[in-house]
Structure formats: structure tokens, C-alpha cells
Scaffold this motif. Structure first.
Motif, PDB file in Angstrom:
ATOM      1  N   CYS A  62       0.862  -1.180   0.000  1.00 56.01           N
ATOM      2  CA  CYS A  62       0.000   0.000   0.000  1.00 56.01           C
ATOM      3  C   CYS A  62       0.902   1.234   0.000  1.00 56.01           C
ATOM      4  O   CYS A  62       1.648   1.465   0.955  1.00 56.01           O
ATOM      5  CB  CYS A  62      -0.916  -0.006   1.218  1.00 56.01           C
ATOM      6  N   ALA A  63       0.823   1.998  -1.072  1.00 58.67           N
ATOM      7  CA  ALA A  63       1.612   3.227  -1.209  1.00 58.67           C
ATOM      8  C   ALA A  63       0.689   4.419  -0.987  1.00 58.67           C
ATOM      9  O   ALA A  63      -0.436   4.446  -1.492  1.00 58.67           O
ATOM     10  CB  ALA A  63       2.243   3.302  -2.593  1.00 58.67           C
ATOM     11  N   ASN A  64       1.159   5.391  -0.207  1.00 52.72           N
ATOM     12  CA  ASN A  64       0.373   6.584   0.106  1.00 52.72           C
ATOM     13  C   ASN A  64       1.197   7.842  -0.135  1.00 52.72           C
ATOM     14  O   ASN A  64       2.327   7.942   0.333  1.00 52.72           O
ATOM     15  CB  ASN A  64      -0.036   6.586   1.585  1.00 52.72           C
ATOM     16  N   ASN A  71      -5.075  12.220   1.081  1.00 47.41           N
ATOM     17  CA  ASN A  71      -4.322  10.985   0.947  1.00 47.41           C
ATOM     18  C   ASN A  71      -4.628  10.344  -0.403  1.00 47.41           C
ATOM     19  O   ASN A  71      -5.786  10.172  -0.763  1.00 47.41           O
ATOM     20  CB  ASN A  71      -4.698  10.023   2.084  1.00 47.41           C
ATOM     21  N   PHE A  72      -3.599  10.009  -1.136  1.00 49.61           N
ATOM     22  CA  PHE A  72      -3.736   9.342  -2.418  1.00 49.61           C
ATOM     23  C   PHE A  72      -3.031   8.001  -2.287  1.00 49.61           C
ATOM     24  O   PHE A  72      -1.818   7.958  -2.074  1.00 49.61           O
ATOM     25  CB  PHE A  72      -3.104  10.181  -3.533  1.00 49.61           C
ATOM     26  N   SER A  73      -3.782   6.913  -2.357  1.00 42.08           N
ATOM     27  CA  SER A  73      -3.178   5.610  -2.118  1.00 42.08           C
ATOM     28  C   SER A  73      -3.524   4.613  -3.208  1.00 42.08           C
ATOM     29  O   SER A  73      -4.493   4.785  -3.957  1.00 42.08           O
ATOM     30  CB  SER A  73      -3.620   5.061  -0.762  1.00 42.08           C
ATOM     31  N   ALA A  74      -2.716   3.563  -3.284  1.00 48.03           N
ATOM     32  CA  ALA A  74      -2.941   2.458  -4.210  1.00 48.03           C
ATOM     33  C   ALA A  74      -2.340   1.204  -3.603  1.00 48.03           C
ATOM     34  O   ALA A  74      -1.337   1.272  -2.887  1.00 48.03           O
ATOM     35  CB  ALA A  74      -2.307   2.755  -5.558  1.00 48.03           C
ATOM     36  N   GLU A  75      -2.964   0.072  -3.901  1.00 51.82           N
ATOM     37  CA  GLU A  75      -2.471  -1.217  -3.440  1.00 51.82           C
ATOM     38  C   GLU A  75      -2.192  -2.113  -4.640  1.00 51.82           C
ATOM     39  O   GLU A  75      -2.950  -2.103  -5.622  1.00 51.82           O
ATOM     40  CB  GLU A  75      -3.499  -1.908  -2.549  1.00 51.82           C
ATOM     41  N   ALA A  82       2.405  -0.158  -7.057  1.00 51.88           N
ATOM     42  CA  ALA A  82       1.604   0.574  -6.078  1.00 51.88           C
ATOM     43  C   ALA A  82       2.078   2.022  -5.972  1.00 51.88           C
ATOM     44  O   ALA A  82       1.265   2.950  -5.919  1.00 51.88           O
ATOM     45  CB  ALA A  82       1.677  -0.117  -4.708  1.00 51.88           C
ATOM     46  N   ALA A  86      -0.258   5.237  -7.043  1.00 48.13           N
ATOM     47  CA  ALA A  86      -0.563   6.268  -6.055  1.00 48.13           C
ATOM     48  C   ALA A  86      -0.063   7.639  -6.525  1.00 48.13           C
ATOM     49  O   ALA A  86      -0.737   8.655  -6.329  1.00 48.13           O
ATOM     50  CB  ALA A  86       0.054   5.913  -4.703  1.00 48.13           C
ATOM     51  N   GLY A  89      -2.499   9.004  -9.054  1.00 43.06           N
ATOM     52  CA  GLY A  89      -3.683   9.520  -8.365  1.00 43.06           C
ATOM     53  C   GLY A  89      -3.422  10.872  -7.738  1.00 43.06           C
ATOM     54  O   GLY A  89      -4.243  11.787  -7.816  1.00 43.06           O
ATOM     55  N   ALA A  90      -2.255  11.017  -7.112  1.00 47.03           N
ATOM     56  CA  ALA A  90      -1.909  12.281  -6.480  1.00 47.03           C
ATOM     57  C   ALA A  90      -1.739  13.398  -7.495  1.00 47.03           C
ATOM     58  O   ALA A  90      -2.235  14.518  -7.309  1.00 47.03           O
ATOM     59  CB  ALA A  90      -0.627  12.106  -5.652  1.00 47.03           C
TER      60      ALA A  90
END
Length: 94
Positions: A62-64, A71-75, A82, A86, A89-90
Motif C-alpha cells: 500500500c503506497a500513500n 491521501n492518495f493511495s494504491a495497493e 503501487a 498512487a 492519483g496524487a
């Protein structure tokens, strides 16, 4: 032939970042950490967590990226993927 997730993520990063992205950013952890440095220079803080820390067979990272309380995250099972997802997304939502 369809694009792989690696190719799609690299293409999106190239479009979103003005500077060149590190080589093999989606499949090399060192290159992905270079991307983290680029993101931190843009004001983001970063966190990477192993979501399966006790598993010998399963992997989920999980990267944030955090900025201004968002918070912009991806798994993903691969940490570089990841991190790239992320980051996209950010950059897309800043």
C-alpha cells in the motif's frame, strides 16, 4: 497486443510529470523510489506499507502520498506498481 499495466502507468506518468521519469519505474523498486523523491520535491509526503507482513507467499503493498490533508493511495502486489499508481492519483487530483 494490449498494453500491460506497466506500460499504461509509465505512459500516464510521462504525461503528468514535466521531467523525465526514472527508467523501469514500474518494475524496479529503486527507480520507483526515485519517483518518490520527485513527488516529495513537489510537496508530497510518502509512506509504503506491507499489507501482508507475516505472509511468506502473499504480497500486497500500500503506497500513500499525502499533501494538504489529502491521501492518495494504491495497493498492488508489486511495490513499484503501487507507488506509481498512487503517484498518478496524487498528480491527477492535486
Amino acid at each position: 497486443m494490449s498494453e500491460t499495466i506497466f506500460e499504461r502507468l509509465e505512459q500516464q506518468l510521462k504525461q503528468l510529470l514535466d521531467e523525465a521519469i526514472p527508467t523501469h519505474v514500474t518494475d524496479n523498486i529503486n527507480s520507483a523510489l526515485e519517483l518518490v523523491t520527485v513527488m516529495e520535491a513537489r510537496g508530497f509526503s510518502f509512506q509504503l506499507k506491507d499489507a501482508c507482513p507475516k505472509s511468506l507467499t502473499d504480497s500486497l503493498w500500500c503506497a500513500n502520498f499525502l499533501k494538504n490533508g489529502e491521501n492518495f493511495s494504491a495497493e498492488y502486489p508489486l511495490a513499484p506498481v503501487a507507488i506509481c499508481a498512487a503517484a498518478i492519483g496524487a498528480l491527477t487530483n492535486q
